[in-house]
Enzyme design. Structure first.
Site, PDB file in Angstrom:
ATOM      1  N   ARG A  14       0.670  -0.997  -0.057  1.00 49.47           N
ATOM      2  CA  ARG A  14       0.066   0.186  -0.007  1.00 49.47           C
ATOM      3  C   ARG A  14       0.967   1.385  -0.037  1.00 49.47           C
ATOM      4  NH1 ARG A  14      -0.785   4.620   2.749  1.00 49.47           N
ATOM      5  NH2 ARG A  14      -0.409   3.522   4.572  1.00 49.47           N
ATOM      6  N   ASP A  15       1.624   1.479   1.125  1.00 48.24           N
ATOM      7  CA  ASP A  15       2.291   2.817   1.289  1.00 48.24           C
ATOM      8  C   ASP A  15       3.602   2.745   0.206  1.00 48.24           C
ATOM      9  OD1 ASP A  15       3.158   5.096   2.184  1.00 48.24           O
ATOM     10  OD2 ASP A  15       3.129   4.359   4.314  1.00 48.24           O
ATOM     11  N   HIS A 209       4.738   4.112  12.943  1.00 53.15           N
ATOM     12  CA  HIS A 209       4.944   4.113  11.264  1.00 53.15           C
ATOM     13  C   HIS A 209       5.809   5.143  10.856  1.00 53.15           C
ATOM     14  CE1 HIS A 209       3.020   3.763   7.314  1.00 53.15           C
ATOM     15  NE2 HIS A 209       3.547   4.815   7.147  1.00 53.15           N
ATOM     16  N   HIS A 211       8.926   6.854   8.281  1.00 48.78           N
ATOM     17  CA  HIS A 211       9.556   7.226   7.108  1.00 48.78           C
ATOM     18  C   HIS A 211      11.057   7.384   7.493  1.00 48.78           C
ATOM     19  CE1 HIS A 211       6.396   6.630   4.338  1.00 48.78           C
ATOM     20  NE2 HIS A 211       5.419   6.971   5.421  1.00 48.78           N
ATOM     21  N   CYS A 242       3.888   9.488   0.710  1.00 46.70           N
ATOM     22  CA  CYS A 242       2.425   9.695   0.453  1.00 46.70           C
ATOM     23  C   CYS A 242       2.494  10.871  -0.740  1.00 46.70           C
ATOM     24  CB  CYS A 242       2.101  10.637   1.714  1.00 46.70           C
ATOM     25  SG  CYS A 242       0.179  11.246   1.525  1.00 46.70           S
ATOM     26  N   ASN A 251       9.385   4.457   3.285  1.00 44.63           N
ATOM     27  CA  ASN A 251       9.278   3.944   4.848  1.00 44.63           C
ATOM     28  C   ASN A 251      10.401   3.340   5.259  1.00 44.63           C
ATOM     29  OD1 ASN A 251       6.253   3.904   3.488  1.00 44.63           O
ATOM     30  ND2 ASN A 251       5.975   3.263   5.589  1.00 44.63           N
TER      31      ASN A 251
HETATM   32  N1  COA Z   1     -12.944   5.202  -2.679  1.00 46.79           N
HETATM   33  C1  COA Z   1     -13.255   5.227  -3.990  1.00 46.79           C
HETATM   34  N2  COA Z   1     -13.720   6.462  -4.382  1.00 46.79           N
HETATM   35  C2  COA Z   1     -13.813   7.430  -3.694  1.00 46.79           C
HETATM   36  C3  COA Z   1     -13.629   7.392  -2.325  1.00 46.79           C
HETATM   37  C4  COA Z   1     -13.064   6.145  -1.791  1.00 46.79           C
HETATM   38  N3  COA Z   1     -12.783   6.126  -0.569  1.00 46.79           N
HETATM   39  N4  COA Z   1     -13.825   8.619  -1.633  1.00 46.79           N
HETATM   40  C5  COA Z   1     -14.011   9.257  -2.678  1.00 46.79           C
HETATM   41  N5  COA Z   1     -14.320   8.701  -3.731  1.00 46.79           N
HETATM   42  C6  COA Z   1     -14.695   9.035  -5.042  1.00 46.79           C
HETATM   43  C7  COA Z   1     -15.962   9.735  -5.341  1.00 46.79           C
HETATM   44  O1  COA Z   1     -16.759   8.958  -5.582  1.00 46.79           O
HETATM   45  C8  COA Z   1     -15.790  10.818  -6.652  1.00 46.79           C
HETATM   46  O2  COA Z   1     -15.882   9.833  -7.628  1.00 46.79           O
HETATM   47  P1  COA Z   1     -16.505  10.565  -8.781  1.00 46.79           P
HETATM   48  O3  COA Z   1     -15.426  11.926  -9.364  1.00 46.79           O
HETATM   49  O4  COA Z   1     -16.339   9.337  -9.948  1.00 46.79           O
HETATM   50  O5  COA Z   1     -17.868  10.845  -8.647  1.00 46.79           O
HETATM   51  C9  COA Z   1     -14.474  11.111  -6.485  1.00 46.79           C
HETATM   52  O6  COA Z   1     -13.752  10.248  -5.613  1.00 46.79           O
HETATM   53  C10 COA Z   1     -14.217  12.472  -5.562  1.00 46.79           C
HETATM   54  O7  COA Z   1     -15.121  12.496  -4.610  1.00 46.79           O
HETATM   55  P2  COA Z   1     -15.533  14.023  -3.981  1.00 46.79           P
HETATM   56  O8  COA Z   1     -16.844  13.795  -3.330  1.00 46.79           O
HETATM   57  O9  COA Z   1     -15.262  15.072  -4.948  1.00 46.79           O
HETATM   58  O10 COA Z   1     -14.409  14.157  -3.204  1.00 46.79           O
HETATM   59  P3  COA Z   1     -14.351  13.564  -1.535  1.00 46.79           P
HETATM   60  O11 COA Z   1     -14.027  14.430  -0.461  1.00 46.79           O
HETATM   61  O12 COA Z   1     -15.581  12.463  -1.125  1.00 46.79           O
HETATM   62  O13 COA Z   1     -13.119  12.357  -1.362  1.00 46.79           O
HETATM   63  C11 COA Z   1     -10.908  11.696  -1.606  1.00 46.79           C
HETATM   64  C12 COA Z   1     -12.080  12.461  -2.187  1.00 46.79           C
HETATM   65  C13 COA Z   1      -9.797  12.686  -1.284  1.00 46.79           C
HETATM   66  C14 COA Z   1     -11.183  10.981  -0.277  1.00 46.79           C
HETATM   67  C15 COA Z   1     -10.297  10.810  -2.485  1.00 46.79           C
HETATM   68  O14 COA Z   1      -9.634  11.619  -3.520  1.00 46.79           O
HETATM   69  C16 COA Z   1      -9.298   9.854  -2.097  1.00 46.79           C
HETATM   70  O15 COA Z   1      -9.515   8.654  -1.956  1.00 46.79           O
HETATM   71  N6  COA Z   1      -8.023  10.132  -1.954  1.00 46.79           N
HETATM   72  C17 COA Z   1      -6.925   9.194  -1.502  1.00 46.79           C
HETATM   73  C18 COA Z   1      -6.147   9.661  -0.341  1.00 46.79           C
HETATM   74  C19 COA Z   1      -5.041   8.732   0.115  1.00 46.79           C
HETATM   75  O16 COA Z   1      -5.082   7.524  -0.435  1.00 46.79           O
HETATM   76  N7  COA Z   1      -3.835   9.365   0.568  1.00 46.79           N
HETATM   77  C20 COA Z   1      -2.529   8.599   0.537  1.00 46.79           C
HETATM   78  C21 COA Z   1      -2.868   7.529   1.811  1.00 46.79           C
HETATM   79  S1  COA Z   1      -3.011   8.321   3.403  1.00 46.79           S
HETATM   80 ZN    ZN Z   2       3.651   6.220   5.363  1.00 42.71          ZN
END
Ligand code: COA
Ligand code: ZN
Length: 304
Positions: A14-15, A209, A211, A242, A251
């Site tokens: 994942r990370d 955790h 890095h 990230c 990490n």
């Molecule tokens: N899994 C899958 N899709 C997701 C989701 C999730 N957990 N959370 C939100 N989405 C989707 C929404 O359905 C939407 O899809 P669409 O554009 O096809 O309609 C899109 O992401 C954007 O959603 P929106 O409502 O505008 O934003 P949000 O605030 O709900 O969520 C995030 C967006 C930031 C949560 C999303 O971008 C995300 O999953 N970021 C990843 C963060 C991450 O992994 N960071 C690194 C590890 S810590």
């Molecule tokens: Zn990390």
């Protein structure tokens, strides 16, 4: 040190993979997880249920989970999946996840940059997820991102982390994991914070955790060990970072942590020769895996 058993939670799939320029197909991700299992890792953060637009490398984690379940080697491995919000929880549950890792934040800006939620909203979502998970029989790990330093706001007030610990440790979670997301903590800081938290909540509630951005990750592992912590996230090949935290690098390498703990007489269940195979596979699949510091020495030891 009293207890000599340490849990290494492997977060490479994942990370490690989330920020690589090369995006692996599910088949490659599955090979990596299987190689890690073969090395004796019993806890693996195998992917995340996040927006595939935000993190393309983690798309199809549901397919990966299905494959993992279909050919589970012997049922002794716990796979967890990172989730950023309640939508992620729903997707993880639908896919059949048995353990999820929900992220909360010790800084407001980091929360907004990562998941477009405030810190308090992320905590509310985590509370909701913990309640749902209790009913669903799913284990919850809570990760506190930027527990030591935030790339946007600088030093994090330890009082914030204490408040989060007070709120979550007794809420029915499996573990509270303090993440040094950008690798900025030093061993003195880690010893002080983890010592205080372990005093209040017991070290068994906590994990770390780290890095390795400033080359202090292994020293930080040691400082936390001294404070009684027996759970460490690490990543095969030292992969990691990230995409939403500027400056975050790899990490702490699983190879380095495993070798240090073994030499100190602690038990991790890891087979060094098989770990090296997993490390080589990580390099082959990603085209890059710095591998921490010990990999070449280890290669000489296991004679491969
Ligand atoms: N899994 C899958 N899709 C997701 C989701 C999730 N957990 N959370 C939100 N989405 C989707 C929404 O359905 C939407 O899809 P669409 O554009 O096809 O309609 C899109 O992401 C954007 O959603 P929106 O409502 O505008 O934003 P949000 O605030 O709900 O969520 C995030 C967006 C930031 C949560 C999303 O971008 C995300 O999953 N970021 C990843 C963060 C991450 O992994 N960071 C690194 C590890 S810590
Ligand atoms: Zn990390």
């Amino acid at each position: 040190m009293s207890d000599d058993r340490v849990t290494i939670n492997e977060v490479g799939p994942r990370d490690g993979l989330q920020s690589q320029s090369r995006i692996l197909p599910v088949s490659g991700r599955l090979r990596l997880v299987r190689a890690l299992e073969a090395a004796g890792l019993s806890r693996i953060e195998a992917g995340s249920f996040v927006s595939p637009k935000a993190v393309p490398a983690m798309a199809e984690t549901d397919v990966l989970l299905q494959s993992l379940k279909q050919s589970e080697p012997n049922g002794r491995v716990n796979y967890s999946f990172l989730i950023p919000n309640t939508k992620g929880y729903g997707l993880a549950r639908e896919a059949g996840a048995e353990s999820v890792a929900m992220v909360v934040y010790a800084s407001e800006t980091m929360a907004r940059r990562n998941v477009r939620m405030g810190m308090m909203d992320a905590e509310l979502a985590a509370r909701k997820i913990i309640d749902l998970a209790r009913g669903d029989g799913i284990e919850v790990i809570v990760i506190v991102a930027v527990s030591f330093r935030c790339p946007f706001e600088g030093a994090v007030d330890p009082a914030i982390v204490h408040r989060i610990a007070d709120r979550f440790v007794d809420a029915g979670i499996h573990r509270l994991v303090l993440a040094d997301t950008i690798g900025a903590a030093d061993p003195a800081q880690v010893g002080t914070l983890l010592g205080a938290l372990a005093g209040e909540h017991g070290p068994g509630a906590l994990g770390c955790h780290f890095h390795d951005t400033r080359a202090m990750a292994l020293a930080n592992v040691y400082a936390a060990l001294e404070a009684g912590v027996r759970w460490f996230d690490s990543s095969i090949g030292g992969l990691g970072g990230c995409p939403f935290a500027p400056g975050a690098s790899g990490n702490v390498a699983t190879e380095d942590v495993a070798v240090m703990l073994r030499q100190m007489g602690m038990e991790t269940g890891i087979d060094a020769a098989r770990l090296l195979e997993a490390s080589d596979l990580a390099t082959e699949l990603t085209g890059t895996a710095p591998g921490g510091r010990v990999r070449e020495w280890l290669r000489g030891q296991v004679g491969s």
